[in-house]
Design a protein around this motif. Structure first.
Motif, PDB file in Angstrom:
ATOM      1  N   TYR A 358       9.383   8.386 -12.965  1.00 35.62           N
ATOM      2  CA  TYR A 358       8.113   7.920 -13.516  1.00 35.62           C
ATOM      3  C   TYR A 358       7.554   6.769 -12.688  1.00 35.62           C
ATOM      4  CZ  TYR A 358       8.864  10.715 -17.712  1.00 35.62           C
ATOM      5  OH  TYR A 358       9.045  11.752 -18.580  1.00 35.62           O
ATOM      6  N   TRP A 359       6.250   6.657 -12.750  1.00 33.83           N
ATOM      7  CA  TRP A 359       5.561   5.585 -12.024  1.00 33.83           C
ATOM      8  C   TRP A 359       4.554   4.935 -12.973  1.00 33.83           C
ATOM      9  CZ3 TRP A 359       5.736   4.904  -6.402  1.00 33.83           C
ATOM     10  CH2 TRP A 359       4.890   3.887  -5.937  1.00 33.83           C
ATOM     11  N   ILE A 360       4.612   3.616 -13.051  1.00 30.60           N
ATOM     12  CA  ILE A 360       3.599   2.869 -13.803  1.00 30.60           C
ATOM     13  C   ILE A 360       2.619   2.285 -12.797  1.00 30.60           C
ATOM     14  CG2 ILE A 360       3.146   0.951 -15.367  1.00 30.60           C
ATOM     15  CD1 ILE A 360       5.957   1.291 -16.473  1.00 30.60           C
ATOM     16  N   ILE A 361       1.359   2.690 -12.904  1.00 35.09           N
ATOM     17  CA  ILE A 361       0.348   2.281 -11.928  1.00 35.09           C
ATOM     18  C   ILE A 361      -0.024   0.815 -12.166  1.00 35.09           C
ATOM     19  CG2 ILE A 361      -1.959   2.730 -11.005  1.00 35.09           C
ATOM     20  CD1 ILE A 361      -1.680   5.609 -12.027  1.00 35.09           C
ATOM     21  N   GLU A 362       0.206   0.003 -11.133  1.00 42.28           N
ATOM     22  CA  GLU A 362      -0.102  -1.423 -11.222  1.00 42.28           C
ATOM     23  C   GLU A 362      -1.414  -1.721 -10.496  1.00 42.28           C
ATOM     24  OE1 GLU A 362       1.592  -3.346 -13.044  1.00 42.28           O
ATOM     25  OE2 GLU A 362       3.477  -2.249 -13.347  1.00 42.28           O
ATOM     26  N   GLU A 363      -1.957  -2.876 -10.802  1.00 42.11           N
ATOM     27  CA  GLU A 363      -3.189  -3.333 -10.161  1.00 42.11           C
ATOM     28  C   GLU A 363      -2.985  -3.416  -8.650  1.00 42.11           C
ATOM     29  OE1 GLU A 363      -7.095  -4.287 -10.416  1.00 42.11           O
ATOM     30  OE2 GLU A 363      -5.915  -4.404 -12.264  1.00 42.11           O
ATOM     31  N   GLY A 364      -3.894  -2.830  -7.875  1.00 48.67           N
ATOM     32  CA  GLY A 364      -3.859  -2.903  -6.425  1.00 48.67           C
ATOM     33  C   GLY A 364      -3.044  -1.820  -5.754  1.00 48.67           C
ATOM     34  N   GLU A 365      -2.358  -0.960  -6.524  1.00 46.36           N
ATOM     35  CA  GLU A 365      -1.521   0.087  -5.922  1.00 46.36           C
ATOM     36  C   GLU A 365      -2.328   1.305  -5.468  1.00 46.36           C
ATOM     37  OE1 GLU A 365       2.818  -0.549  -8.103  1.00 46.36           O
ATOM     38  OE2 GLU A 365       1.518   1.111  -8.713  1.00 46.36           O
ATOM     39  N   LEU A 389      -4.287  11.375  -5.780  1.00 43.20           N
ATOM     40  CA  LEU A 389      -3.928   9.957  -5.831  1.00 43.20           C
ATOM     41  C   LEU A 389      -3.013   9.588  -4.672  1.00 43.20           C
ATOM     42  CD1 LEU A 389      -3.048   9.041  -9.547  1.00 43.20           C
ATOM     43  CD2 LEU A 389      -4.974   8.210  -8.199  1.00 43.20           C
ATOM     44  N   GLU A 390      -3.231   8.423  -4.121  1.00 42.63           N
ATOM     45  CA  GLU A 390      -2.291   7.821  -3.170  1.00 42.63           C
ATOM     46  C   GLU A 390      -1.967   6.426  -3.683  1.00 42.63           C
ATOM     47  OE1 GLU A 390      -2.048   6.318   1.469  1.00 42.63           O
ATOM     48  OE2 GLU A 390      -3.374   7.999   0.960  1.00 42.63           O
ATOM     49  N   LEU A 391      -0.677   6.217  -3.979  1.00 46.67           N
ATOM     50  CA  LEU A 391      -0.243   4.966  -4.582  1.00 46.67           C
ATOM     51  C   LEU A 391       0.755   4.262  -3.663  1.00 46.67           C
ATOM     52  CD1 LEU A 391       0.412   6.353  -8.182  1.00 46.67           C
ATOM     53  CD2 LEU A 391      -1.620   5.122  -7.410  1.00 46.67           C
ATOM     54  N   LYS A 392       0.571   2.979  -3.471  1.00 47.05           N
ATOM     55  CA  LYS A 392       1.470   2.184  -2.636  1.00 47.05           C
ATOM     56  C   LYS A 392       2.169   1.150  -3.498  1.00 47.05           C
ATOM     57  CE  LYS A 392       1.660  -0.666   1.540  1.00 47.05           C
ATOM     58  NZ  LYS A 392       0.886  -1.286   2.638  1.00 47.05           N
ATOM     59  N   GLY A 393       3.505   1.366  -3.642  1.00 45.93           N
ATOM     60  CA  GLY A 393       4.291   0.420  -4.410  1.00 45.93           C
ATOM     61  C   GLY A 393       4.947  -0.613  -3.506  1.00 45.93           C
ATOM     62  N   SER A 394       5.895  -1.337  -4.046  1.00 46.39           N
ATOM     63  CA  SER A 394       6.568  -2.388  -3.279  1.00 46.39           C
ATOM     64  C   SER A 394       7.498  -1.821  -2.217  1.00 46.39           C
ATOM     65  CB  SER A 394       7.361  -3.289  -4.228  1.00 46.39           C
ATOM     66  OG  SER A 394       8.303  -2.513  -4.971  1.00 46.39           O
ATOM     67  N   SER A 395       8.026  -0.591  -2.468  1.00 48.01           N
ATOM     68  CA  SER A 395       9.005  -0.040  -1.529  1.00 48.01           C
ATOM     69  C   SER A 395       8.614   1.308  -0.947  1.00 48.01           C
ATOM     70  CB  SER A 395      10.368   0.103  -2.229  1.00 48.01           C
ATOM     71  OG  SER A 395      10.252   0.975  -3.350  1.00 48.01           O
TER      72      SER A 395
END
Length: 429
Positions: A358-365, A389-395
């Motif tokens: 699962y992924w929780i979409i955060e602000e700025g991702e 969607l293209e999401l960029k997380g911390s890792s």
């Protein structure tokens, strides 16, 4: 002081003179009373009869009258004969007058004195034009050993010919048995029939009614294939399949449009038509526009009709060669900034099945968001957006397609995000 008293006495004497003399000399004459009755309602045990014109008052004779000087009222008892459209009413009535300052004598009430004195007489029989009006909205059936024919007369102007062949009238019982010859046409058919009507006059409603109707002879002729009006009528309570493209989301019935009434059909126009009058078939390609709740759609439908003498044209098949175009009456799907804001904080599965990731979409991702397809459900009250969607997380950075579902809140009339569902597993970039 004496002068003031004299003025008051003079005023009172003038008022008494007005009441004793003015009321007596200015009460309405018979002709004025007849004129005053026009536009008023007269009540007896059968109901209300509005006196529309002075011509309806055949005779009126005053038998008694009484003036109440103190109350400035005037009561008349009289014999009246009224001629309404179909009947003659003979009665004894009571008319109550009231004197209104600056207006004069005004009728307050007209009432029958004794129900036992009322006499009704049938004066006019139903004519062809009257029968046409009565037949409007009728449903006719002809049934013998080998044939069954039905016919509906929606409007009076569908009756092209009506001739009274015979009748038996009972004026005392106010009944009329009539035999007629009828020719009626609708958009595609013609009916030639002999009909027996049993009619009675309803004195309470002051009108003729048809008690029974029977076709004794009937012939139907097919004139043409279906027209736009026929198609429109037959589509009511039918379902248009696959009016939106199936995206394997929701139940299969979500892709059907159920037509509940003619008002939903904003436009119907035949584009192509293949009619076989000998084979009793008609195949039609038509353009249609529908509107319901929060959506208006436009598209092409293919319709297959079959004719039989009993019921006329029947719609046997509806097909949609391709999905309809649509417009949401209240739309938000072009507001990308709002959608980006709404998805923040939402959790969705981007890989795997029940025990997936699962992924929780955060602000700025959100690096990229692109709506590729919009699919309406529930007549535009729900919209599903096929979104890349293209999401960029911390890792890591992931990309893939999701369904974003919005529903229109009926109370607040605002769109609310209901959920995000992956189409396929996301890939890592």
């Amino acid at each position: 002081m004496i002068r003031k008293k004299n003025i008051i006495v003079s005023f009172l004497l003038a008022m008494v003179a007005f009441i004793l003399v003015g009321c007596k000399t200015s009460i309405p004459s018979v002709q004025e009373t007849k004129q005053d009755m026009v536009g008023k309602s007269y009540y007896n045990k059968y109901g209300e009869y509005k006196i529309s014109s002075i011509k309806e008052i055949q005779t009126f004779n005053i038998t008694e009258k009484e003036v109440n000087k103190q109350e400035r009222s005037y009561i008349i008892l009289g014999d009246i004969v009224l001629n309404k459209e179909f009947i003659n009413i003979k009665d004894k009535i009571r008319i109550s007058y009231k004197y209104i300052p600056e207006q004069g004598w005004k009728i307050q009430n007209i009432q029958s004195v004794d129900d036992n004195l009322i006499k009704l007489k049938l004066e006019k029989l139903l004519q062809e034009k009257d029968i046409k009006k009565l037949l409007e909205g009728s449903y006719l059936e002809y049934n013998n050993a080998d044939r069954y024919i039905t016919w509906g007369i929606k409007k009076e102007d569908e009756i092209k010919k009506l001739i009274i062949k015979d009748r038996k009238t009972n004026k005392e019982e106010m009944k009329d048995d009539i035999s007629i010859e009828l020719i009626s046409k609708n958009d595609t058919e013609e009916l030639n029939a002999d009909i027996n009507l049993k009619c009675s006059f309803n004195v309470y409603e002051n009108k003729w009614n048809i008690d029974s109707i029977k076709m004794t002879k009937a012939e139907k002729k097919l004139l043409s294939g279906v027209g736009n009006n026929t198609i429109k009528n037959m589509l009511v309570y039918k379902s248009i399949p696959n009016y939106i493209q199936n995206i394997e989301y929701g139940d299969s019935w979500d892709y059907y449009w159920d037509i509940d009434n003619e008002k939903e059909i904003k436009k119907i126009n035949i584009i192509e038509q293949n009619t076989d009058l000998n084979g009793y078939t008609d195949n039609v390609k038509a353009e249609i526009e529908l509107e319901k709740e929060n959506i208006r759609v436009k598209g092409i439908i293919n319709l297959a009709f079959k004719y039989d003498e009993s019921h006329g044209w029947k719609l046997e098949k509806i097909d949609t060669p391709k999905p309809f175009s649509f417009t949401l009456l209240k739309d938000m799907t072009n507001d990308i900034d709002t959608i980006k804001k709404d998805v923040v904080g939402n959790k969705f599965m981007y890989q795997g099945g029940f025990w997936g990731n699962y992924w929780i979409i955060e602000e700025g991702e959100i690096q990229n968001i692109q709506i590729n397809k919009k699919t309406p459900f529930y007549y535009g009250n729900t919209i599903v957006l096929l979104t890349h969607l293209e999401l960029k997380g911390s890792s890591e950075t992931i990309l893939g397609d999701v369904y974003i579902e919005y529903s229109l809140n009926s109370k607040t009339n605002t769109w609310e995000l209901k959920g995000i569902t992956k189409v396929n597993n996301f890939e890592k970039k």
